[in-house]
Scaffold this motif. Structure first.
Motif, PDB file in Angstrom:
ATOM      1  N   ARG A   3       0.836  -1.213   0.000  1.00 60.04           N
ATOM      2  CA  ARG A   3       0.000   0.000   0.000  1.00 60.04           C
ATOM      3  C   ARG A   3       0.865   1.254   0.000  1.00 60.04           C
ATOM      4  N   ARG A   4       2.013   1.185   0.652  1.00 61.50           N
ATOM      5  CA  ARG A   4       2.928   2.341   0.661  1.00 61.50           C
ATOM      6  C   ARG A   4       3.389   2.631  -0.766  1.00 61.50           C
ATOM      7  N   GLU A   5       3.792   1.597  -1.495  1.00 58.55           N
ATOM      8  CA  GLU A   5       4.205   1.783  -2.886  1.00 58.55           C
ATOM      9  C   GLU A   5       3.036   2.290  -3.729  1.00 58.55           C
ATOM     10  N   ALA A   6       1.836   1.817  -3.417  1.00 59.21           N
ATOM     11  CA  ALA A   6       0.639   2.297  -4.116  1.00 59.21           C
ATOM     12  C   ALA A   6       0.438   3.785  -3.862  1.00 59.21           C
ATOM     13  N   GLU A  22      -4.993  19.149 -18.144  1.00 58.35           N
ATOM     14  CA  GLU A  22      -5.795  18.791 -19.315  1.00 58.35           C
ATOM     15  C   GLU A  22      -5.594  17.339 -19.741  1.00 58.35           C
ATOM     16  N   LYS A  23      -4.579  16.683 -19.189  1.00 58.00           N
ATOM     17  CA  LYS A  23      -4.271  15.303 -19.564  1.00 58.00           C
ATOM     18  C   LYS A  23      -5.359  14.368 -19.053  1.00 58.00           C
ATOM     19  N   ASP A  24      -5.743  13.434 -19.875  1.00 55.27           N
ATOM     20  CA  ASP A  24      -6.790  12.474 -19.550  1.00 55.27           C
ATOM     21  C   ASP A  24      -6.350  11.597 -18.377  1.00 55.27           C
ATOM     22  N   THR A  25      -7.162  11.543 -17.338  1.00 57.48           N
ATOM     23  CA  THR A  25      -6.782  10.779 -16.144  1.00 57.48           C
ATOM     24  C   THR A  25      -6.697   9.276 -16.425  1.00 57.48           C
ATOM     25  N   ASP A  26      -7.509   8.784 -17.340  1.00 54.60           N
ATOM     26  CA  ASP A  26      -7.429   7.358 -17.679  1.00 54.60           C
ATOM     27  C   ASP A  26      -6.092   7.029 -18.339  1.00 54.60           C
ATOM     28  N   TYR A  32       0.662   4.251 -15.430  1.00 52.08           N
ATOM     29  CA  TYR A  32       1.253   3.851 -14.155  1.00 52.08           C
ATOM     30  C   TYR A  32       0.846   2.447 -13.702  1.00 52.08           C
ATOM     31  N   LEU A  33      -0.250   1.926 -14.229  1.00 53.60           N
ATOM     32  CA  LEU A  33      -0.793   0.673 -13.686  1.00 53.60           C
ATOM     33  C   LEU A  33      -0.621  -0.543 -14.588  1.00 53.60           C
ATOM     34  N   ILE A  40      -4.828  -3.973  -4.959  1.00 50.48           N
ATOM     35  CA  ILE A  40      -3.971  -2.773  -4.967  1.00 50.48           C
ATOM     36  C   ILE A  40      -4.347  -1.879  -6.148  1.00 50.48           C
ATOM     37  N   LYS A  41      -4.605  -2.478  -7.296  1.00 52.93           N
ATOM     38  CA  LYS A  41      -5.002  -1.701  -8.473  1.00 52.93           C
ATOM     39  C   LYS A  41      -6.321  -0.980  -8.193  1.00 52.93           C
ATOM     40  N   THR A  42      -7.258  -1.689  -7.607  1.00 49.69           N
ATOM     41  CA  THR A  42      -8.547  -1.090  -7.260  1.00 49.69           C
ATOM     42  C   THR A  42      -8.356   0.050  -6.266  1.00 49.69           C
TER      43      THR A  42
END
Length: 133
Positions: A3-6, A22-26, A32-33, A40-42
């Motif tokens: 979780r710390r690395e997350a 303005e960059k798309d968050t998706d 990064y994922l 952890i991804k969730t």
């Protein structure tokens, strides 16, 4: 991944958004994922999107907890860590208060200035008092 690395990834993603709103968050999430899976991804997706959704309220909470300082003068890394920890304090139901604060402080020790851990601790202490009131 811990979780710390997350949280470190979340801080880095928030930092990127702060310079490229303005960059798309998706797109940022996908960048990064790539190798992150499962709970952890969730956690990362939910926290990142939650922070962005509530960033105005988070910044207001941070601003109201500052003494003789402003968000504009603060290091970006500190600002993003404060957003993340404040989000966890306010909406992180399964995250103990001490964990949210300690993780922000520990990440600040790696990514920010020598004075940042103490600065972040003080602000988060003020935020905790206001949330509990």
């Amino acid at each position: 991944m811990t979780r710390r690395e997350a949280r470190e990834l979340i801080m880095k993603m928030l930092y990127e958004v702060s310079f490229q709103p303005e960059k798309d968050t998706d797109t940022i999430l996908n960048n990064y994922l790539n190798d992150v899976k499962g709970k952890i991804k969730t956690f990362i997706i939910d926290e990142f999107k939650g922070i962005l959704e509530h960033q105005t309220e988070l910044d207001e909470m941070i601003t109201n907890s500052l003494e003789n300082w402003s968000i504009d003068r603060m290091a970006k890394v500190d600002h993003m860590l404060l957003r993340m920890a404040t989000y966890e304090l306010k909406w992180g139901e399964d995250i103990p208060e001490k964990v949210a604060i300690n993780e922000a402080i520990e990440i600040a020790k790696v990514y920010s200035t020598d004075k940042s851990p103490q600065f972040i601790n003080g602000i988060l202490g003020n935020i905790v008092k206001k949330i509990e009131a």
